[in-house]
Design an enzyme around this catalytic site. Structure first.
Site: not given
Length: 504
Positions: A161, A302
């Site tokens: 991320e 995720e």
């Protein structure tokens, strides 16, 4: 009464179990724990997960790259001992690592920025030359230990991320720019491919499906190798705006705002988030990401409802079932975050149920979400193209030739803060005469250990007897169902699900 009808000869297509291709876990060092290993092996055995992904493989608690205790500051010591212990264990239970490259070892950091209780360093390397050297050593060691044929089956994902953070942000996983992440990716991919051109590497590993077009444009322009696209999403991303301009409204205190005021504002925002979240929103996000990937395989490394305590009960299980069945056939892998509440990003939790990400709680008791994955694991390998949908009810029909059966997964789901009620449904199969039928329910009174814990008064540290009662409440069971003329009628509570199997 909502009625749904299929004919045995209706068109079918393959149903690939992309949902158990991979599962997430807390940072790498927790994989050295015995209870972690026992829970992961249970998930492998009962849910069929094949890969596992986690942060922090290069964190200092893994001792991969350190300065010698009595040596000069410029000296470096490399140890893959802890990495080997984890990867050896994964292979011993017939799983493989989905390798997330990160975070930055302390002795290669360019900044002091860290994240989470375990302080993973989020900066770029001070020296890309040394970073390339470390990645090359790492890849070479893996091939020497596990063999080229094995490691070529693994995935190497660069960072986590990187769109959350930035050079001026006190939060996030990457304390630099998008362009600098692309540089990190290029160096990492190049170092891996230098060891073996067939090692699979991908990115951008972003939250909220971000940066995919920009990442692919960079790879094309610089001739940087990329074998797959990886990204993440949560349903509330559509409100929070992670990765877009308004993300800092949620992630950063306003000017003059105290930390207490900031946290209270975040709490109030969270209460209202689901008002703007449509049911099925993750499937919409997935379709857009697949289009942007331009033909490359897509892996969601995720995803979760992120719904707090509601995710531990029937809302969490119905959300999982609807999301996975609606998105079938779109991507190669969908990695639920996470398999266990043994999870210490904010320090180790203590309550048996606290809205943690795991399918299993701290003590290994299955949540409703775990039972949802068990229902999915029972499905056959052909899905009928026709789908039943009426209001908040969805019904998915699956052929299971190995048992001469047709299965119907019925789900009554809506987003939080939206109206939903009990529904009476009937399911009919024509063109054949089923000889018997069974039903397995998952709802507020079936497979709901959370409710049992709440009935106990929510003890923080339950004794053995209390744990046994919660474990017993977590189970579902297959029961004989009444069937007449190929038709079954049943009631679906709000956020309830049922797997109906008609045997031919």
């Amino acid at each position: 009464m909502k009625s749904f009808i299929w004919d045995i000869n209706d068109a079918v297509k393959p149903l690939k179990p992309y949902w158990n291709m991979c599962v997430g876990s807390c940072h790498a060092a927790t994989a050295l724990r015995q209870d972690y290993r026992e829970q992961l092996e249970k998930c492998r055995r009962e849910l069929g997960f094949r890969y596992v992904r986690f942060h922090g493989l290069f964190d200092d608690d893994m001792s991969v790259l350190t300065h010698p205790m009595m040596g000069a500051q410029e000296e470096l010591t490399v140890s893959f001992t802890n990495v080997d212990s984890i990867f050896d264990f994964l292979l011993s239970i017939n799983m493989k690592p989905f390798v997330e490259i990160g975070f930055m070892p302390e002795c290669l950091k360019s900044k002091d920025t860290t994240i989470f209780h375990y302080k993973g360093n989020t900066s770029r390397p001070a020296s890309y030359e040394k970073w390339d050297w470390l990645i090359g050593l790492f890849a070479g060691h893996l091939i020497d230990r596990y063999g080229l044929g094995e490691v070529r089956q693994w995935f190497f994902e660069v960072w986590n991320e990187p769109n959350l953070g930035g050079p001026d942000s006190p939060f996030g996983f990457w304390s630099d720019t998008m362009e600098e992440y692309f540089t990190l990716y290029s160096h990492t991919a190049g170092a891996l491919k230098k060891v073996d051109a067939r090692l699979r590497v991908g990115g951008p590993a972003t939250s909220n499906n971000a940066w995919i077009p920009e990442f692919l444009a960079y790879c094309r322009e610089t001739d940087t190798p990329v074998d797959f696209i990886s990204t993440h999403h949560y349903p509330t991303d559509v409100i929070l705006g992670y990765g877009v301009e308004d993300s800092q409204n949620f992630m950063t205190p306003k000017e003059g705002e105290s930390m207490e005021q900031f946290l209270e504002r975040r709490k109030e925002q969270h209460k209202r988030l689901w008002e703007g979240v449509d049911r099925g929103v993750l499937t919409k996000m997935t379709k857009k990401a697949v289009e942007e990937a331009q033909g490359l395989p897509v892996y969601y490394t995720e995803w979760n409802s992120g719904a707090g305590l509601a995710s531990d009960g029937p809302f969490g299980s119905s959300f999982i079932l609807k999301t996975i069945m609606d998105s079938a056939g779109l991507v190669e892998g969908y990695s639920y975050w996470t398999f266990s509440d043994i999870f210490e990003e904010g320090g180790m939790p203590y309550q048996p149920f606290h809205g943690g990400f795991g399918l299993l709680n701290l003590q290994g008791i299955p949540k409703a979400s775990y039972r949802a994955f068990q229902l999915l694991y029972k499905l056959g390998d052909e899905i009928y193209e026709k789908r039943g949908a009426d209001g908040t009810v969805d019904v998915y029909a699956v052929k299971k030739e190995a048992e001469h059966a047709v299965q119907f997964l019925a789900v009554n789901h809506h987003s939080l803060l939206h109206d939903i009620s009990e529904e009476e449904i009937s399911i009919r199969l024509t063109g054949v005469s089923p000889v018997k039928a069974t039903v397995e329910r998952l709802d507020v009174t079936h497979g709901n250990a959370l409710a049992r814990w709440q009935e106990m008064g929510e003890p923080d540290y339950p004794d053995r007897q209390q744990l046994a009662l919660m474990e017993a409440a977590s189970f579902t069971k297959e029961e004989t169902a009444d069937i007449k003329d190929g038709t079954i009628a049943l009631t679906l509570p709000p956020m309830g699900a049922a797997l109906i199997t008609m045997y031919l």
